[in-house]
Design a protein around this motif. Structure first.
Motif, mmCIF file in Angstrom:
data_model
loop_
_atom_site.group_PDB
_atom_site.id
_atom_site.type_symbol
_atom_site.label_atom_id
_atom_site.label_comp_id
_atom_site.label_asym_id
_atom_site.label_seq_id
_atom_site.Cartn_x
_atom_site.Cartn_y
_atom_site.Cartn_z
ATOM 1 N N TYR B 48 -58.066 -3.520 -8.921
ATOM 2 C CA TYR B 48 -56.839 -2.436 -8.751
ATOM 3 C C TYR B 48 -55.619 -3.052 -9.972
ATOM 4 C CZ TYR B 48 -53.155 1.000 -7.648
ATOM 5 O OH TYR B 48 -51.761 1.860 -7.115
ATOM 6 N N TYR B 49 -54.984 -3.711 -9.099
ATOM 7 C CA TYR B 49 -53.662 -4.312 -9.946
ATOM 8 C C TYR B 49 -53.527 -4.634 -11.032
ATOM 9 C CZ TYR B 49 -51.888 -3.552 -4.676
ATOM 10 O OH TYR B 49 -51.199 -3.125 -4.071
ATOM 11 N N LEU B 50 -55.479 -5.814 -11.232
ATOM 12 C CA LEU B 50 -55.329 -6.020 -13.209
ATOM 13 C C LEU B 50 -54.789 -4.525 -13.747
ATOM 14 C CD1 LEU B 50 -58.179 -8.299 -13.240
ATOM 15 C CD2 LEU B 50 -55.715 -8.631 -14.378
ATOM 16 N N ALA B 51 -55.731 -3.467 -13.459
ATOM 17 C CA ALA B 51 -56.139 -2.539 -14.361
ATOM 18 C C ALA B 51 -54.403 -1.640 -13.990
ATOM 19 C CB ALA B 51 -57.016 -1.295 -13.607
ATOM 20 N N ARG B 52 -53.963 -1.656 -13.115
ATOM 21 C CA ARG B 52 -52.787 -0.970 -12.788
ATOM 22 C C ARG B 52 -51.107 -0.970 -13.745
ATOM 23 N NH1 ARG B 52 -49.086 1.607 -8.912
ATOM 24 N NH2 ARG B 52 -48.216 -0.114 -8.996
ATOM 25 N N GLU B 53 -51.317 -2.307 -12.673
ATOM 26 C CA GLU B 53 -49.888 -3.011 -12.922
ATOM 27 C C GLU B 53 -49.588 -3.770 -13.921
ATOM 28 O OE1 GLU B 53 -48.163 -2.134 -10.229
ATOM 29 O OE2 GLU B 53 -46.306 -3.120 -11.324
ATOM 30 N N PHE B 54 -50.912 -4.382 -14.980
ATOM 31 C CA PHE B 54 -51.108 -5.561 -15.846
ATOM 32 C C PHE B 54 -52.050 -4.490 -16.590
ATOM 33 C CE2 PHE B 54 -49.667 -7.483 -11.788
ATOM 34 C CZ PHE B 54 -49.228 -8.104 -12.248
ATOM 35 N N GLU B 100 -46.453 -1.401 3.218
ATOM 36 C CA GLU B 100 -45.785 0.409 3.017
ATOM 37 C C GLU B 100 -45.909 1.264 2.078
ATOM 38 O OE1 GLU B 100 -42.432 -2.093 3.557
ATOM 39 O OE2 GLU B 100 -42.609 -1.897 6.030
ATOM 40 N N GLY B 101 -46.508 0.688 0.959
ATOM 41 C CA GLY B 101 -46.064 2.504 -0.259
ATOM 42 C C GLY B 101 -47.576 2.439 -0.597
ATOM 43 N N LEU B 102 -49.105 1.792 0.035
ATOM 44 C CA LEU B 102 -50.134 1.825 -0.395
ATOM 45 C C LEU B 102 -50.956 3.264 -0.118
ATOM 46 C CD1 LEU B 102 -52.051 -0.495 -1.159
ATOM 47 C CD2 LEU B 102 -52.888 -0.215 1.467
ATOM 48 N N GLU B 103 -51.011 3.787 0.567
ATOM 49 C CA GLU B 103 -52.023 4.911 1.103
ATOM 50 C C GLU B 103 -51.118 6.394 -0.423
ATOM 51 O OE1 GLU B 103 -49.866 4.965 4.554
ATOM 52 O OE2 GLU B 103 -51.929 5.267 5.750
ATOM 53 N N GLN B 104 -49.838 5.748 -0.107
ATOM 54 C CA GLN B 104 -49.732 7.326 -1.641
ATOM 55 C C GLN B 104 -49.569 6.287 -2.864
ATOM 56 O OE1 GLN B 104 -47.462 5.989 0.728
ATOM 57 N NE2 GLN B 104 -48.028 8.128 2.399
ATOM 58 N N GLU B 105 -49.878 5.603 -3.020
ATOM 59 C CA GLU B 105 -49.824 4.508 -4.867
ATOM 60 C C GLU B 105 -51.629 5.246 -4.456
ATOM 61 O OE1 GLU B 105 -48.621 1.168 -5.194
ATOM 62 O OE2 GLU B 105 -50.329 0.418 -6.570
ATOM 63 N N LEU B 106 -52.405 4.767 -3.808
ATOM 64 C CA LEU B 106 -53.625 4.701 -4.039
ATOM 65 C C LEU B 106 -54.186 6.078 -3.899
ATOM 66 C CD1 LEU B 106 -55.347 1.382 -1.545
ATOM 67 C CD2 LEU B 106 -54.582 1.679 -4.159
ATOM 68 N N PHE C 129 -53.396 13.117 5.273
ATOM 69 C CA PHE C 129 -51.663 13.018 5.883
ATOM 70 C C PHE C 129 -51.201 11.600 5.333
ATOM 71 C CE2 PHE C 129 -55.429 13.693 10.013
ATOM 72 C CZ PHE C 129 -54.645 14.794 10.478
ATOM 73 N N MET C 130 -51.135 11.429 4.485
ATOM 74 C CA MET C 130 -49.928 11.350 3.431
ATOM 75 C C MET C 130 -48.483 11.054 3.551
ATOM 76 S SD MET C 130 -53.438 9.619 1.157
ATOM 77 C CE MET C 130 -54.385 10.735 1.347
ATOM 78 N N TRP C 131 -48.020 12.536 3.623
ATOM 79 C CA TRP C 131 -47.249 13.096 3.061
ATOM 80 C C TRP C 131 -46.797 13.529 4.338
ATOM 81 C CZ3 TRP C 131 -51.970 14.071 0.368
ATOM 82 C CH2 TRP C 131 -51.883 12.548 -0.503
ATOM 83 N N PRO C 132 -45.162 13.999 4.613
ATOM 84 C CA PRO C 132 -44.550 12.843 4.110
ATOM 85 C C PRO C 132 -45.099 11.340 4.769
ATOM 86 C CG PRO C 132 -43.034 13.257 5.183
ATOM 87 C CD PRO C 132 -44.517 14.471 5.476
ATOM 88 N N ALA C 133 -44.562 9.738 3.843
ATOM 89 C CA ALA C 133 -44.980 8.565 4.237
ATOM 90 C C ALA C 133 -45.116 8.280 5.837
ATOM 91 C CB ALA C 133 -44.787 7.411 3.814
ATOM 92 N N ALA C 134 -43.587 8.840 5.959
ATOM 93 C CA ALA C 134 -43.152 8.829 7.834
ATOM 94 C C ALA C 134 -43.747 9.212 8.839
ATOM 95 C CB ALA C 134 -41.015 8.317 7.559
ATOM 96 N N PHE C 135 -44.412 10.338 8.474
ATOM 97 C CA PHE C 135 -44.745 11.240 9.202
ATOM 98 C C PHE C 135 -46.055 10.329 9.617
ATOM 99 C CE2 PHE C 135 -43.233 15.956 8.823
ATOM 100 C CZ PHE C 135 -41.874 15.914 9.013
ATOM 101 N N TRP C 136 -46.264 9.275 9.200
ATOM 102 C CA TRP C 136 -48.509 8.380 9.586
ATOM 103 C C TRP C 136 -47.505 8.336 11.204
ATOM 104 C CZ3 TRP C 136 -52.250 8.670 10.200
ATOM 105 C CH2 TRP C 136 -53.321 8.208 11.089
ATOM 106 N N GLU C 137 -46.684 7.588 11.071
ATOM 107 C CA GLU C 137 -46.358 6.728 13.179
ATOM 108 C C GLU C 137 -45.461 7.930 13.803
ATOM 109 O OE1 GLU C 137 -45.196 5.016 10.029
ATOM 110 O OE2 GLU C 137 -46.060 3.112 9.757
ATOM 111 N N LYS C 138 -45.091 8.512 13.930
ATOM 112 C CA LYS C 138 -44.194 9.245 13.838
ATOM 113 C C LYS C 138 -44.803 10.724 14.493
ATOM 114 C CE LYS C 138 -40.071 9.099 12.695
ATOM 115 N NZ LYS C 138 -40.203 7.973 11.084
#
Lengths: 186, 416, 984, 95
Positions: B48-54, B100-106, C129-138
């Motif tokens: 994934y990172y090879l394709a997206r980031e690089f 911490e940002g994974l779910e939105q990213e994926l 359930f991905m938005w907003p990100a902070a809502f998951w735990e809360k």
């Protein structure tokens, strides 16, 4: 003669005896112990010296026995000799004196606490304590194994009389484990 | 297809006919720029990172069974960056930030749940060591808090603070630690990589490397030869078995780690607790199962199963600090194969064979590393230089005497 | 009160009525009932709610495979969530409550989920359930967590105890049904050591639930007779209420015996359960088979059960879930239930058989080629609708529906070592494959042999085979005539047009979910399981996996074995965690090791601290001392001023003898020992092979061929193990013998300027311990108190003139009392581990905090001790560059610039003027204390190039604890750097 | 697991402490030309086979013998058990 008063492993001045159902648990403090290990190349000499000390053959692996004194096998070319404390307070020194450089002798008397279980159906108790197949014991077995995280020796004198030797510092824990198993089993 | 709450509602109302495959079942092509061996979390993340980031293309992930069937699917789902040593802490903190940002990213809800992790303290020496660790974490930009026994008792009133054989004298907490739905990580990366053109090829075991004049030109597989400019091994658990095909011996032993889950229970454990003195750690899944584990069995094994003594040891630890657990039931146990390395730390490095790269030696800590491992490995593959957070994970650190030994156990893998 | 659905007969004792409560309502049953059978007898079908949609659920089975009727049993600290009502034996006063419902079982608010189920399809949560990100735990997660889970833990310590045990046998027979009994009889009569284990309290297995006869006896009577014979054999151990939970390596099985679960509470001294580790030479898997359901529309209503379960309730427990019962089957066994029910006087309203060639009956109506189309009844079945073979729908009123989809052999234990079962077309089920756990022989229904006759013969044959392997000749046992019906089944897994049809009833996985998983490419059985949670319920897929596989096979266009099999893993049934812990809990979690002076120290009011398994005196408070530091400062000050005594028995002691003993120590220590004179002690540094410090200690040469080595308290065991490795594996022909003597000697440190004077009062006068005769680092055998053998070492950890005196452990208590008495004139103090720690820090001695497994001799400033003139463990690898950096960490002392400041352990060090960051990290503090001698806090630390930075002021930071101030780098030897005191 | 101790018969593996590959017996010569390289290989590189593996176990709760156990790491089947001291002597460590 010194006047220091010995303390038993359980922290008393007299051995503790408890009976539950058909089994009696006795703290034994009147035995001297010394380990004997053959020097390299002197294995036969050691066996011979030991045989004369015991008045019988040197115990085979996982066995104990002897006539004048008793001993049990601890490891390859290594045994523990048991003797009455009253006559053998300094057993290690006595054995070393006969060793003729054939063996290394180490005092072990107070390294161990000893609890004897006697009575009927001892296997019902021991099967709750350790993996040794005590039900198959007929007498003469000496097994080192773990009881409640403690390395212990089990010596089967007769199927109705088994000694447990455990690390002296943990005597209270071992005693508690033995008593608990007795109550659970009987 | 984009996932969203709106989409879920729409599909619910139209019979769920619109959901397509989460990833394609690709057939192998004759040649790729990058062939990644291993369709686990790290391999899929790397792709994934090879394709997206690089911005790389012509990438294949080869998996001998089904993706996510290895350690990413058989762990205790914990994420954290509470490491001590310079070689490790920046890397795991980088990983935590990626989580911490994974779910939105994926665009995939992997249930990254930062409910915190707490390491219990039982002695003054342990407190000293944990303070050193907490400070190292903070100095590296991570979060850490030293908790008093009172705070711990307030949060976990059922903990056996006083009566256990090893009384609880405090704890080191990382509030950003937590758990992630482990399978979803593999699926989320697979789906996102697939959307970026990565071929995910299941049931395609690598049977050998083609090495010509010291250069690796591709792999022999159950489905024929596949050429590659760069071949990236990423099969932690089976690293020795795979690299043996390239005549490499590794500073790694394979060990079994068992893990356990209880029956479903109403919420009782908010975060992760580790009881080091008793070889027990535990969290509670969103489904309600207590997910717990302890030490590795301690002997080399590829059997993916363990034995009773460790089950007993782990439950002893559990009962010592949570004496109410006696009446909870252990539902299921499982075993994973761990790449236990000689210093307890991983390797992300080139090999002495050109075009052949290696990622492995994750011990029992690979899951939390998944995003950073994928990122750093992709960095290495794309640029031939190590990522700044992974510069210490070299093969030659043992001959150079630069071990990264968090536990101080030395070259005995089963003690790490 | 006799329940409304109570029938005649059964194996319950009607002379022993028992009262019990479910959800607060009182009922009565009989001895021999389970909670489920007693509730059914009372007309109660609704016993639980499902996991996700909170659908009403009643029992599906009559055994441990139950997924639906799970309750919270007992109350208070004994509350036991997720207990199967189908296996909970009734006892007087039993209380149980339903779970996973609010406010009540009948009116459950969360049942709204069922209305929204379209939105909760398999894997829906991965997509939202991905938005907003902070809502998951809360927001999202707390709601999900609250809704999820099943039962509730008590939050109180489990009041019961548990046991563990170990059993040995030639043959373990798993299951006491007809197969197991035949096997055990055969092996028992042959004299083999046999263990027969069964999860039920009543041996016999299905024999207790069936009406057919063995010879001229009922099945139950034959089983009872077999049991009576087995119980009389001394070589046979019959274990009831004992579940074999796992097959482990080398013939080891885990067996959980539920000693007290059928009682209100355990009898005094008795455990609730015992975990037995059974060492078997051979094992026969006679675990029987489990009937499986058919998947159809709304197939989960209370009252819809496995047909064999309804039969068991009628025959064994004399009860029926309803007065009118229908049967839905694809095989002949369903008809057996119908005829048994008729015989019991229950009205069988119809037998719907999916086979067009179904056998007819004059006892009940058979609808051949029929399928269930729909069911009705909000909290329990009231009506079914049958799609008739020639078209049209027939509505049938009934309160229960028995479903028979065929039987699955209980192959679970054959899979515990990763064996895979294989498909058998004849019975449309998986049977044990050929990769079995070594020594295991499946027999009877577990091996796919479903008739009673087949079970008996198979059990006998398996026993003969197993014993023949062990060289025991077992004569064939006479077996009675028994039922031998062939299996007639036409596979039928699910009604294809169903919209909401449950595959996994506990987890609410529907046939549609399986299809959706396929649509999204979660095709492999592992993906299916993980994506839909199929088979992850508390029954571990026993009632659900097969249907899931079959539906996946159908939509994927594959055969069932092509789709795969799921792995069965231990335990066979969910097992209380307490029983795995056994007695090792609370104070007995681990053994407690006590020092020889423990009792005396208790009398002094000492505070104790855990040091590994040891309890050591930490300090000895005096009346009036309110803070621990007062006590510790006093102990330190008084020791340095006069004399103090500390129990140091916990240090590891290893006796090293043999003509090569000195050479051996040369190998295990990096410094030399060959030239150490008899009667002398030397400090030794022990490296691991990788060049890192393993341990340190002293070696005393008692004779040319005899040393006593000491280790740190923590490393006594690993160091001994290491020395045995070196002896046995690396230098097998060195003449050296080792044995631990840690516990044999009580050892006390006597430290301080008056230590010699004190000891001269104890050591017998013929031994000269003056400085000339017994200088620093001397050792020797002495006698004390008029003849007791003892060992005396002139070594010092405190930095004072000091000795360590050792006597046989039993005299340790007497000796400390005598030493204290003799020391009264010097105002002797006992000191604990805290004062010990203060004095060793003042002296710069490394201990566990410093020897943390990453430290070299160089870091300790002892690099010159690593002799390059001899072979020793660790010397070669300690030459690596990373272990010899120019700016390597060095052990230093630290003093605060402001004397009021502390210097806490765990703080990091920064060069003044640099930014506080990991990149600028210069080292860390290992040990810290308040030094009453220096009047300020001091510490030991590792600092980069520390040895060249004496006098430098550096910054000490501990952001974790909010500390940031300046400290001065000083020598680690705060007190008496020249060592004059210890040579005094 | 059960380890069939050559002197004591089958004993539960929980009585033993595991060390690792039995090649640890073959400690290099400290005076060899390439001693450092050999020690690095000895200390850090392992075959780690998914098949028969010769490994060291210490009978800590028993007779304190080090054993060389040959065990299949895929099935845990134990093929042979010997006293490590005998193996060490056979492999030339008597000098």
């Amino acid at each position: 003669m010194h006047d220091l008063k010995p303390m038993t492993p359980l922290g008393q001045h007299e051995p503790v005896i408890e009976t539950h159902g058909p089994v009696t648990l006795t703290e034994v403090t009147d035995t001297a112990l010394a380990s004997v290990a053959a020097r390299l190349g002197r294995e036969a000499d050691t066996a011979a010296i030991l045989a004369s000390v015991l008045g019988s053959e040197t115990p085979a692996p996982a066995r104990h026995g002897g006539k004048t004194l008793t001993a049990f096998w601890m490891g390859p070319d290594q045994w523990m000799v048991e003797a009455p404390l009253e006559t053998h307070e300094d057993l290690a020194a006595q054995l070393a004196a006969t060793s003729e450089g054939a063996m290394s002798v180490t005092e072990q008397t107070d390294a161990w606490c000893r609890f004897d279980l006697s009575g009927e159906r001892l296997a019902d108790v021991f099967e709750r304590l350790c993996s040794a197949n005590t039900r198959a014991f007929t007498g003469g077995e000496a097994v080192r194994t773990a009881i409640e995280h403690l390395g212990c020796f089990l010596l089967c004198r007769t199927p109705a009389h088994i000694s447990v030797l455990g690390p002296r510092s943990a005597a209270n824990s071992l005693h508690h484990a033995l008593l608990t198993a007795m109550r659970s089993a009987h | 297809m984009n996932y969203s709450g709106f989409k879920v509602i729409k599909e619910a109302l139209t019979g769920h006919r619109g959901w397509g495959p989460a990833w394609r079942d690709a057939a192998p092509q004759a040649e790729y720029d990058y062939v990644i061996i291993g369709g686990g979390g790290h391999g899929l993340a790397t792709a994934y990172y090879l394709a997206r980031e690089f911005r790389q293309s012509r990438i294949a992930v080869l998996e001998k069974g089904w993706i996510g069937g290895g350690n990413v699917g058989r762990n205790t789902t914990i994420i954290r960056s509470n490491y001590l040593l310079d070689g490790n802490e920046p890397f795991y903190e980088f990983s935590l930030k990626l989580w911490e940002g994974l779910e939105q990213e994926l665009n995939y809800n992997a249930m990254v749940s930062q409910r915190g992790i707490l390491n219990l303290i039982h002695s003054d020496a342990q407190r000293d060591a944990f303070i050193r660790r907490g400070n190292a974490m903070i100095l590296n930009g991570a979060d850490a808090e030293l908790l008093s026994t009172t705070r711990i008792r307030d949060r976990y009133p059922f903990l056996n603070v006083n009566n256990a054989r090893f009384p609880i004298k405090g704890g080191l907490a990382q509030h950003r630690g937590g758990t992630v739905r482990h399978d979803a990580v593999a699926w989320g990366y697979a789906r996102a990589a697939d959307q970026r053109g990565v071929d995910i090829i299941q049931n395609c075991e690598v049977t050998g490397f083609r090495i010509e004049n010291g250069t690796c030109t591709g792999v022999e597989t159950a489905r024929g030869f596949i050429g590659a400019k760069k071949v990236a091994a990423c099969v932690a658990g089976s690293s020795s078995r795979l690299m043996q095909k390239a005549a490499m011996r590794l500073p790694i032993e394979s060990h079994v780690l068992q893990a356990f889950v209880s029956e479903g229970l109403k919420p009782v454990l908010p975060g992760v607790i580790t009881f080091g003195a008793g070889h027990f750690y535990c969290s509670q899944s969103d489904k309600g199962g207590l997910v717990f584990g302890g030490d590795i069995d301690g002997y080399n094994s590829y059997a993916q199963r363990g034995n009773l003594p460790v089950v007993e040891d782990v439950c002893e630890g559990g009962m010592a600090i949570f004496p109410m657990l006696g009446r909870a039931r252990l539902l299921r146990s499982w075993g994973g194969i761990m790449d236990m390395s000689m210093d307890g730390s991983p390797i992300i490095d080139r090999t002495h064979i050109d075009g052949l790269y290696f990622n492995g030696g994750w011990c029992y800590g690979g899951f939390k590393a998944t995003p950073a491992s994928g990122f750093a490995y992709a960095h290495l593959l794309a640029t031939d230089t190590p990522h700044e957070t992974a510069t210490a994970y070299r093969f030659d650190r043992f001959e150079r005497g630069r071990m990264i030994d968090e536990k101080g156990m030395g070259n005995q893998p089963n003690l790490h | 009160m006799t329940g409304s659905n109570r029938l005649e007969g059964g194996l319950i004792d009607r002379s022993k009525p028992l009262r019990f409560k479910f959800d607060g309502i009182g009922y009565s049953g009989f001895e021999g009932d389970t909670l489920a059978s007693a509730l059914l007898a009372n007309g109660v079908r609704l016993m639980g709610r499902s996991f996700k949609y909170h659908r009403p659920r009643g029992p599906m089975t009559a055994g441990s495979e139950e997924p639906n009727a799970i309750v919270e049993l007992r109350s208070g600290a004994r509350k036991e969530p997720n207990t199967r009502a189908t296996t909970a034996e009734l006892y007087e006063g039993l209380t149980a409550n339903s779970q996973n419902r609010w406010p009540s079982l009948k009116w459950d608010a969360m049942a709204v989920n069922d209305q929204l189920s379209n939105f909760f399809a398999a894997g829906f949560y991965y997509k939202t359930f991905m938005w907003p990100a902070a809502f998951w735990e809360k927001v999202y997660e707390p709601i999900i967590r609250k809704a999820a889970g099943l039962g509730t833990l008590s939050h109180k310590p489990d009041p019961d105890s548990y046991d563990k045990g170990f059993l040995h046998c030639d043959l373990l027979v798993i299951g006491a049904g007809p197969t197991g009994l035949a096997a055990a009889l055969t092996a028992g009569r042959a004299g083999a050591q046999v263990i027969l284990a069964d999860e039920d309290h009543l041996p016999g297995g299905r024999l207790n639930a069936e009406t057919f006869t063995l010879g001229d006896q009922t099945g139950a009577d034959w089983a009872a007779a077999a049991m009576a014979e087995l119980s009389s054999m001394p070589n046979v151990r019959v274990m009831t209420r004992s579940t074999v939970i796992g097959a482990f390596d080398h013939g080891i099985y885990g067996v959980v015996e539920r000693v007290s679960d059928h009682l209100p509470e355990p009898l005094p001294g008795k455990p609730r359960q015992i975990l037995w580790r059974v060492y078997s030479k051979r094992a026969i898997l006679a675990a029987g088979a489990t009937e499986r359901p058919i998947v159809f529309e709304n197939n989960d209503r209370p009252g819809i059960m496995l047909a064999s379960a309804i039969r068991a309730y009628a025959n064994r427990w004399g009860t029926t879930p309803a007065k009118q019962v229908a049967i839905f089957t694809n095989n002949d066994d369903g008809h057996r239930t119908a005829s048994d029910l008729v015989a019991k006087g229950v009205e069988v309203v119809a037998v719907i058989d999916t086979r067009t060639d179904a056998p007819g009956s004059d006892l009940y109506d058979v609808i051949a080629g029929g399928e269930i189309d729909q069911t009705w009844g909000r909290l329990g079945l009231t009506r079914i609708e049958v799609k008739m073979p020639k078209g049209g729908i027939r509505r049938i009123t009934c309160g229960a529906l028995g479903v028979s989809g065929g039987w699955n052999p209980n192959v679970h234990l054959t899979c515990h070592q990763r064996g895979r079962p294989v498909w058998n077309d004849a019975i449309s089920a998986f049977v044990p494959g050929d990769t079995l756990p070594p020594g295991m022989i499946p027999a009877g229904a577990a091996a796919g042999d479903f008739s009673t006759h087949g079970a008996l013969v198979s059990g006998r044959k398996a026993a003969q085979e197993a014993l023949a392997d062990l060289g025991i000749d077992a004569k064939p046992t006479d077996l009675p005539q028994a039922e031998d019906a062939p299996v007639r089944i036409t596979p039928f897994w699910h009604v294809t047009r169903a919209k909401r049809a449950w595959v996994d009833q506990q987890n609410d996985v529907t046939a549609k979910d399986v299809k959706l998983a396929h649509q999204e490419n979660f095709v492999s059985v592992e993906h299916l399981k993980r994506y839909t949670t199929l088979g992850m319920a508390t029954d571990q897929g026993k009632t659900s996996n097969m249907a899931g596989l079959a539906i996946m096979a159908e939509v994927a266009g594959k055969s069932i074995p092509e789709v795969g099999t799921t792995m069965f893993r231990p335990p066979y049934t969910p097992t209380a965690m307490g029983v795995f812990a056994g007695r090792s809990r609370d104070e007995t979690f681990r053994p407690t090791r006590k020092t020889p002076s423990h009792k005396w120290a208790e009398e002094q009011g000492a505070t104790f601290v855990e040091a590994g398994l040891w309890l050591r005196a930490q300090w000895f408070p005096k009346p009036g001392e309110t803070h621990w530091r007062e006590s510790v400062d006093r102990e330190v000050t008084q020791t340095r001023k006069s004399v103090g005594i500390c129990d140091v028995t916990t240090l590891g002691k290893i006796d090293v003898q043999g003509t090569d003993a000195a050479e051996f120590l040369n190998r295990v220590y990096c410094n030399g020992f060959a030239k150490l004179a008899v009667g002398k002690v030397r400090y030794g540094l022990m490296l691991r092979e990788d060049g890192i410090v393993m341990d340190d200690g002293t070696a005393a040469r008692l004779a040319e061929d005899h040393f006593v080595v000491t280790t740190t308290t923590a490393n006594a065991v690993p160091v001994y193990r290491h020395m045995e490795f070196v002896r046995q594996c690396l230098f097998p022909d060195m003449d050296v013998q080792l044995i631990s003597t840690t516990e044999a000697w009580a050892q006390f440190a006597v430290a301080g300027p008056n230590s010699r004077a004190l000891l001269q009062k104890i050591v017998d006068p013929e031994f000269d311990i003056s400085n000339d005769a017994f200088p620093f680092m001397a050792c020797g055998a002495v006698t004390v108190c008029g003849g007791l053998r003892a060992r005396l070492f002139r070594i010092s950890f405190s930095g004072e003139l000091a000795f360590e005196i050792a006597v046989p452990t039993r005299y340790g208590d007497a000796l400390i009392r005598r030493l204290m008495q003799a020391g009264a004139e010097f105002d002797v103090v006992p000191y604990g581990t805290e004062a010990l720690g203060v004095m060793r820090i003042e002296k710069g001695h490394a201990t566990g905090n410093e020897l943390n497994g990453t430290i070299t001799a160089l870091n300790l400033g002892m690099d010159r001790m690593v002799s390059k003139k001899k072979d020793s463990i660790g010397s070669v690898l300690s030459e690596r560059e990373g272990l010899n950096e120019a700016d390597a960490l060095k052990l230093v002392g630290l003093k605060p610039v402001n004397p009021d400041h502390t210097v806490p352990a765990g703080a990091h060090l920064m060069t003044k003027g640099t930014k506080v960051s990991a990149a600028n990290d210069q080292g860390y503090v290992t040990s810290a204390c308040y030094s009453p001698n220096l009047g300020c806090h001091i510490a030991l630390a590792y600092l980069k190039s520390g040895d060249t930075r004496m006098g430098e002021v550096i910054r000490l930071v501990s952001p974790l604890t909010g500390i940031d101030h300046d400290v001065e780098v000083v020598s680690a030897h705060f007190v008496d750097p020249e060592g004059d005191r210890l040579r005094a | 697991m059960l380890i069939d101790h050559p002197l004591l018969g089958p004993r539960d593996a929980s009585e033993f402490v595991y060390k690792g590959d039995a090649s640890l017996i073959n400690r290099p010569d400290w005076q060899a030309e390439d001693a450092l390289a050999k020690f690095i290989d000895y200390g850090y590189l392992r075959d780690n086979p998914a098949s028969d593996h010769r490994e060291l176990w210490f009978h800590e709760q028993g007779d304190r013998s080090w054993l060389v156990v040959t065990r299949d790491t895929t099935t845990h089947e134990i093929k042979s058990v010997e006293l490590a001291r005998d193996v060490a002597r056979r492999e030339g460590r008597s000098k």
